[in-house]
Design a protein around this motif. Sequence first.
Motif, PDB file in Angstrom:
ATOM      1  N   LEU A   1       0.827  -1.215   0.000  1.00 21.40           N
ATOM      2  CA  LEU A   1       0.000   0.000   0.000  1.00 21.40           C
ATOM      3  C   LEU A   1       0.860   1.264   0.000  1.00 21.40           C
ATOM      4  O   LEU A   1       0.468   2.285  -0.579  1.00 21.40           O
ATOM      5  CB  LEU A   1      -0.940  -0.007   1.197  1.00 21.40           C
ATOM      6  N   THR A  34       1.443   2.006  -3.531  1.00 20.94           N
ATOM      7  CA  THR A  34       0.305   2.604  -4.245  1.00 20.94           C
ATOM      8  C   THR A  34       0.250   4.108  -4.038  1.00 20.94           C
ATOM      9  O   THR A  34      -0.128   4.853  -4.950  1.00 20.94           O
ATOM     10  CB  THR A  34      -1.038   1.981  -3.803  1.00 20.94           C
ATOM     11  N   VAL A  46      -3.751  -4.374  -4.461  1.00 21.18           N
ATOM     12  CA  VAL A  46      -2.579  -3.497  -4.486  1.00 21.18           C
ATOM     13  C   VAL A  46      -1.898  -3.573  -5.846  1.00 21.18           C
ATOM     14  O   VAL A  46      -1.579  -2.551  -6.471  1.00 21.18           O
ATOM     15  CB  VAL A  46      -1.594  -3.887  -3.366  1.00 21.18           C
ATOM     16  N   GLN A  64      -7.102   0.540  -4.821  1.00 20.58           N
ATOM     17  CA  GLN A  64      -6.300   0.936  -3.668  1.00 20.58           C
ATOM     18  C   GLN A  64      -7.166   1.064  -2.422  1.00 20.58           C
ATOM     19  O   GLN A  64      -6.784   0.584  -1.337  1.00 20.58           O
ATOM     20  CB  GLN A  64      -5.607   2.263  -3.968  1.00 20.58           C
TER      21      GLN A  64
END
Length: 403
Positions: free
Chosen positions: A26, A29, A339, A377
């Motif tokens: 994450l 992202t 992700v 996301q």
Amino acid sequence: MATPQTRPADQYSPLYFLASLGAGGLSVTFFMFLMFWVPHKGQPVPVFEDIMAAWAAGNPALQAAIVIAMAGIAFFTVLNIKSLLWNLSAYSAFKQTDAYEKLRNSNAESTLLAMPLALAMTVNALFIVGLVFVPQLWTIVEFMFPAAMVAFGLIAVLAFRLIGDFLGRVLSKGGVFDVTAHNSFAQLLPAFAVAMIAVGFSAPAAMSTNPTTVAAALIISTVLGVIAILYTILAATTAVSSMLQHGTAREAGPTLMIIVPIVTVLGIMFIRQDHGLHTTFDGHSTAADTLTFLTRMISIQIAFLGLGAVVLKAQGYFNDFVLGSKTSPGSYALVCPFVAFSVMTHFFVNKGLVAAGAVAKYGTAYWSFTAIAIIAQIIAIALVLRLNKQHFAKRDVVAVPAE
């Protein structure tokens, strides 16, 4: 007397390393916001100075994106490291138990590869933190690349030792691998780990200006990438045969989408290698070539996201293990596909569609495609927060009445 409390994570499994992996993913992202929205002339990735310049000259929308990106990177990297340290401690204790010995003599021995997978992700996340938060980092980056390659090399040694132990055991004598329990893509975890190490090795190929460093990164990442691809093909082919005969193992259902993150990390590896070949060794590919390549990669991801969604819905997996009261460490495997799809969509839009001139940057079509990445996301963030609450929140132990 206080009521004793426990939590599902107290029943340890190496698959809990995927909790660290998901948080680290994450952070990547959020870095995509900076990667594609902050100008960074002079180097292939944005650094602290670029971000500060964009903040000073940017409009409120860009400034908001920078704040969100930096906060997201900081939060999920801290969560990544916190989860990694907890896992390393819990894994050390787990190795002293009979359950560990039982695991080492079963199909589940391959779950040990979640550890080098998480370690490699943490190295990647820390590099992003350095780029975003450390001033003047780019002035010493050529010294950092060899150090990063040594770190990835040590993780690769760990991964191949674990893979060697597993394959040496199951391939040297018959009857020790339970084919009937091979009815998922759980055995692709070693391939995912090797692919993650490969993409880490490929970073200097794209970012270094030292020909020796670039060549070493190209060669090592290629070797690891090819091994990951071969392992993926062989493990997936044999698993499909078992699934057709026995159905998909319910708690391992999320592994059907493990192809998605494997495709993302290998896709980024190929893009990094292509950039290094272009800037250092005068190898050239066109924007159309990159668009075609990324379209093929994202097509594979869509296919396996669809496959996973169909099977998980038929099994009622989300109702039981995500929204319901049941818990399974394998649920963390749900985070990685979202992700990975988010990251690959950013690359498809910016390095594919925009670079080829198919859509205008920041136009309606651009934001329509980018919205898909942001939705994926958000789903991944929701999954991480939900699963952490399920698995790590303490619960009262309910006494079982005597008969």
